[in-house]
Design an enzyme around this catalytic site. Structure first.
Site, PDB file in Angstrom:
ATOM      1  N   GLY A 272       0.830  -1.203   0.000  1.00 25.97           N
ATOM      2  CA  GLY A 272       0.000   0.000   0.000  1.00 25.97           C
ATOM      3  C   GLY A 272       0.860   1.245   0.000  1.00 25.97           C
ATOM      4  O   GLY A 272       2.081   1.161  -0.092  1.00 25.97           O
TER       5      GLY A 272
ATOM      6  N   GLY B  78       0.637   5.957   0.278  1.00 25.84           N
ATOM      7  CA  GLY B  78      -0.188   7.151   0.315  1.00 25.84           C
ATOM      8  C   GLY B  78       0.653   8.372   0.035  1.00 25.84           C
ATOM      9  O   GLY B  78       1.719   8.275  -0.562  1.00 25.84           O
ATOM     10  N   LYS B  79       0.158   9.506   0.513  1.00 27.71           N
ATOM     11  CA  LYS B  79       0.793  10.801   0.262  1.00 27.71           C
ATOM     12  C   LYS B  79       2.224  10.817   0.798  1.00 27.71           C
ATOM     13  O   LYS B  79       3.135  11.316   0.175  1.00 27.71           O
ATOM     14  CB  LYS B  79      -0.030  11.886   0.986  1.00 27.71           C
ATOM     15  CG  LYS B  79      -0.212  13.180   0.209  1.00 27.71           C
ATOM     16  CD  LYS B  79      -1.043  14.248   0.937  1.00 27.71           C
ATOM     17  CE  LYS B  79      -2.145  13.748   1.848  1.00 27.71           C
ATOM     18  NZ  LYS B  79      -2.930  14.871   2.435  1.00 27.71           N
ATOM     19  N   TYR B  80       2.390  10.229   2.006  1.00 24.34           N
ATOM     20  CA  TYR B  80       3.666  10.397   2.692  1.00 24.34           C
ATOM     21  C   TYR B  80       4.574   9.166   2.648  1.00 24.34           C
ATOM     22  O   TYR B  80       5.717   9.246   3.067  1.00 24.34           O
ATOM     23  CB  TYR B  80       3.427  10.783   4.165  1.00 24.34           C
ATOM     24  CG  TYR B  80       2.636  12.055   4.331  1.00 24.34           C
ATOM     25  CD1 TYR B  80       1.342  12.034   4.869  1.00 24.34           C
ATOM     26  CD2 TYR B  80       3.155  13.272   3.930  1.00 24.34           C
ATOM     27  CE1 TYR B  80       0.611  13.203   5.024  1.00 24.34           C
ATOM     28  CE2 TYR B  80       2.427  14.448   4.080  1.00 24.34           C
ATOM     29  CZ  TYR B  80       1.158  14.407   4.630  1.00 24.34           C
ATOM     30  OH  TYR B  80       0.431  15.557   4.772  1.00 24.34           O
ATOM     31  N   SER B  81       4.059   8.027   2.170  1.00 23.52           N
ATOM     32  CA  SER B  81       4.886   6.817   2.258  1.00 23.52           C
ATOM     33  C   SER B  81       4.425   5.745   1.285  1.00 23.52           C
ATOM     34  O   SER B  81       3.298   5.774   0.796  1.00 23.52           O
ATOM     35  CB  SER B  81       4.793   6.236   3.678  1.00 23.52           C
ATOM     36  OG  SER B  81       3.450   5.848   3.943  1.00 23.52           O
ATOM     37  N   GLU B  82       5.336   4.803   1.027  1.00 24.38           N
ATOM     38  CA  GLU B  82       5.031   3.570   0.285  1.00 24.38           C
ATOM     39  C   GLU B  82       5.249   2.441   1.288  1.00 24.38           C
ATOM     40  O   GLU B  82       6.230   2.477   2.039  1.00 24.38           O
ATOM     41  CB  GLU B  82       5.998   3.406  -0.883  1.00 24.38           C
ATOM     42  CG  GLU B  82       5.773   4.381  -2.033  1.00 24.38           C
ATOM     43  CD  GLU B  82       4.442   4.118  -2.753  1.00 24.38           C
ATOM     44  OE1 GLU B  82       3.622   5.065  -2.837  1.00 24.38           O
ATOM     45  OE2 GLU B  82       4.222   2.974  -3.175  1.00 24.38           O
ATOM     46  N   VAL B  83       4.341   1.481   1.320  1.00 25.98           N
ATOM     47  CA  VAL B  83       4.412   0.423   2.333  1.00 25.98           C
ATOM     48  C   VAL B  83       4.622  -0.941   1.678  1.00 25.98           C
ATOM     49  O   VAL B  83       3.933  -1.280   0.721  1.00 25.98           O
ATOM     50  CB  VAL B  83       3.129   0.411   3.185  1.00 25.98           C
ATOM     51  CG1 VAL B  83       3.239  -0.654   4.268  1.00 25.98           C
ATOM     52  CG2 VAL B  83       2.881   1.786   3.806  1.00 25.98           C
TER      53      VAL B  83
ATOM     54  N   LYS C 197       8.036   0.620   5.819  1.00 23.77           N
ATOM     55  CA  LYS C 197       7.312   1.850   5.454  1.00 23.77           C
ATOM     56  C   LYS C 197       8.352   2.862   4.985  1.00 23.77           C
ATOM     57  O   LYS C 197       9.083   3.434   5.787  1.00 23.77           O
ATOM     58  CB  LYS C 197       6.525   2.365   6.667  1.00 23.77           C
ATOM     59  CG  LYS C 197       5.720   3.611   6.398  1.00 23.77           C
ATOM     60  CD  LYS C 197       4.879   3.995   7.620  1.00 23.77           C
ATOM     61  CE  LYS C 197       4.066   5.241   7.378  1.00 23.77           C
ATOM     62  NZ  LYS C 197       3.240   5.607   8.558  1.00 23.77           N
TER      63      LYS C 197
ATOM     64  N   ASP D  80      -5.976  10.067  13.339  1.00 25.13           N
ATOM     65  CA  ASP D  80      -6.399   9.478  12.064  1.00 25.13           C
ATOM     66  C   ASP D  80      -6.902   8.048  12.259  1.00 25.13           C
ATOM     67  O   ASP D  80      -6.566   7.139  11.498  1.00 25.13           O
ATOM     68  CB  ASP D  80      -5.247   9.513  11.049  1.00 25.13           C
ATOM     69  CG  ASP D  80      -5.728   9.249   9.620  1.00 25.13           C
ATOM     70  OD1 ASP D  80      -4.876   8.952   8.757  1.00 25.13           O
ATOM     71  OD2 ASP D  80      -6.959   9.316   9.380  1.00 25.13           O
TER      72      ASP D  80
HETATM   73  C1  K44 Z   1      -1.813  -0.563   3.151  1.00 19.89           C
HETATM   74  N1  K44 Z   1      -1.498  -1.675   3.963  1.00 19.89           N
HETATM   75  C2  K44 Z   1      -2.079  -2.976   3.887  1.00 19.89           C
HETATM   76  C3  K44 Z   1      -1.468  -3.737   5.066  1.00 19.89           C
HETATM   77  N2  K44 Z   1      -0.674  -2.713   5.698  1.00 19.89           N
HETATM   78  C4  K44 Z   1      -0.726  -1.569   5.036  1.00 19.89           C
HETATM   79  N3  K44 Z   1      -0.030  -0.596   5.601  1.00 19.89           N
HETATM   80  C5  K44 Z   1       0.495  -1.149   6.709  1.00 19.89           C
HETATM   81  C6  K44 Z   1       1.301  -0.628   7.706  1.00 19.89           C
HETATM   82 BR1  K44 Z   1       1.843   1.168   7.617  1.00 19.89          BR
HETATM   83  C7  K44 Z   1       1.680  -1.416   8.769  1.00 19.89           C
HETATM   84 BR2  K44 Z   1       2.768  -0.687  10.112  1.00 19.89          BR
HETATM   85  C8  K44 Z   1       1.275  -2.735   8.832  1.00 19.89           C
HETATM   86 BR3  K44 Z   1       1.785  -3.784  10.265  1.00 19.89          BR
HETATM   87  C9  K44 Z   1       0.472  -3.287   7.852  1.00 19.89           C
HETATM   88 BR4  K44 Z   1      -0.089  -5.063   7.905  1.00 19.89          BR
HETATM   89  C10 K44 Z   1       0.086  -2.494   6.774  1.00 19.89           C
HETATM   90 NA    NA Z   2       2.702   2.773  11.010  1.00 19.24          NA
END
Ligand code: K44
Ligand code: NA
Length: 330
Positions: free
Chosen positions: A39, A41-46, A61, A149
């Site tokens: 996933g 967003g604006k501030y990060s790629e996860v 993150k 949030d």
């Molecule tokens: C957009 N997604 C889907 C799953 N997942 C996402 N962002 C996450 C973050 Br930040 C964390 Br920290 C964890 Br732990 C999970 Br699991 C996350």
């Molecule tokens: Na987090």
């Protein structure tokens, strides 16, 4: 002024809340491998990742440079809260020497998407997860921090292991009485009335409105209970349920000047009884206790909302309080 924990940061001291003068020791990223993107967003790629030192799955993150100023705050808050019940653990902070990118290595949660989860939760599940969420936020608030949030996308739930973790502390802030905070925080469907009318002297109770919205989702089987198309429409959706009399009383209590160009917001609306949202499909989850708790969370007046601690003591949780309280959250 918050009804509880107003003095938390004063008591915990400057080293607790001053995130500007806070030097971060960055580790090398070599130990972690990116596996897949989950996933962003604006501030990060996860990303889902692998910690090659222990072959454990983790979350990586990657913070975008735009988030630079906020990195200190998020890391400081995560460090302060790690170990608390149901707060996602920060395992490491890494910086790629060649690049400007900073990344947070977080505990992995085998999260079930909210869209698929909320329609299959039974009555005990709803009680259990709401209780776990309240336990996390009472801890966080007692440490002088507001999340700001809270929404399903920031509450990771591994349903198989009944594990809940609150994530994404990038918008979280330290609460200092009398401080005016930004109102452009949160995610629309979960924004509290104080944000929508521009009242900046808010506090921890901001998060309890969002929890109320999540509880309403689960009880009434609706993905997002107040689903506005913009901030004005968001307020209108709320007013159509809570009514306009208590809205006017709220503005008066805090002397909030409220102007709007939206005609509909100037009409008068009756308060809808919560029972109005019960239907054949959700009546099995909705008890009078559940509606009473919901009514005490979804209040315009943030000082009248239950605190996370008061909410945990509500009779609605009688069935789960003993069991849930015993789980340390690891
Ligand atoms: C957009 N997604 C889907 C799953 N997942 C996402 N962002 C996450 C973050 Br930040 C964390 Br920290 C964890 Br732990 C999970 Br699991 C996350
Ligand atoms: Na987090």
């Amino acid at each position: 002024m918050a009804r509880i924990y107003a003095g938390a940061n004063a008591q915990l001291g400057r080293s607790w809340y001053d995130y500007d003068n806070f030097r971060i020791e960055w580790s090398s990223p070599d130990r972690y491998e990116i596996v897949d993107r989950v996933g962003g967003g604006k501030y990060s790629e996860v990303f889902g990742g692998l910690d090659t030192a222990n072959s454990e799955t983790c979350i990586i993150k990657v913070l975008k440079p735009v988030a630079a100023k906020k990195i200190n705050r998020e890391i400081k808050i995560l460090r302060n809260l790690t170990g608390g019940p149901n707060v996602v653990a920060l395992l490491d902070v890494v910086q790629d020497p060649s690049s400007r990118y900073h990344s947070l290595i977080m505990e992995y949660v085998d999260n079930v998407e909210w869209k698929s989860l909320y329609p299959i939760l039974g009555e005990v599940d709803i009680k259990f997860y709401t209780f776990q969420l309240l336990k996390a936020l009472d801890f966080v608030h007692s440490r002088g921090i507001m999340h700001r949030d809270v929404k399903p996308g920031n509450v990771m739930i591994d349903h198989r292991h009944r594990k809940l973790r609150v994530i994404d502390w990038g918008l979280a802030e330290f609460y200092h009485p009398g401080t005016a905070y930004h109102i452009r925080v949160g995610s629309r469907y979960y924004k509290a009335p104080e944000l929508l009318v521009g009242y900046k002297l808010y506090d921890y109770s901001l998060d309890l409105w969002s929890i109320g919205c999540m509880l309403a989702s689960m009880l009434f089987r609706k993905e997002h209970f107040f689903r506005g198309s913009d901030n004005n429409d968001q307020l209108l959706k709320i007013m159509r349920v809570l009514g306009s009399d208590s809205f006017d009383a709220y503005l008066k209590t805090y002397d909030i000047p409220f102007e709007t160009d939206m005609e509909a917001l100037l009409h008068s609306y009756p308060r809808q009884p919560w029972a109005r949202f019960v239907n054949a499909e959700n009546q099995q989850f909705v008890t009078s206790e559940a509606l009473d708790l919901l009514d005490k969370l979804l209040r315009y007046d943030h000082q009248k909302r239950l605190t996370a601690r008061e909410a945990q003591a509500h009779p609605y949780f009688n069935l789960v309080r003993l069991e849930a309280a015993s789980i340390k959250g690891d």
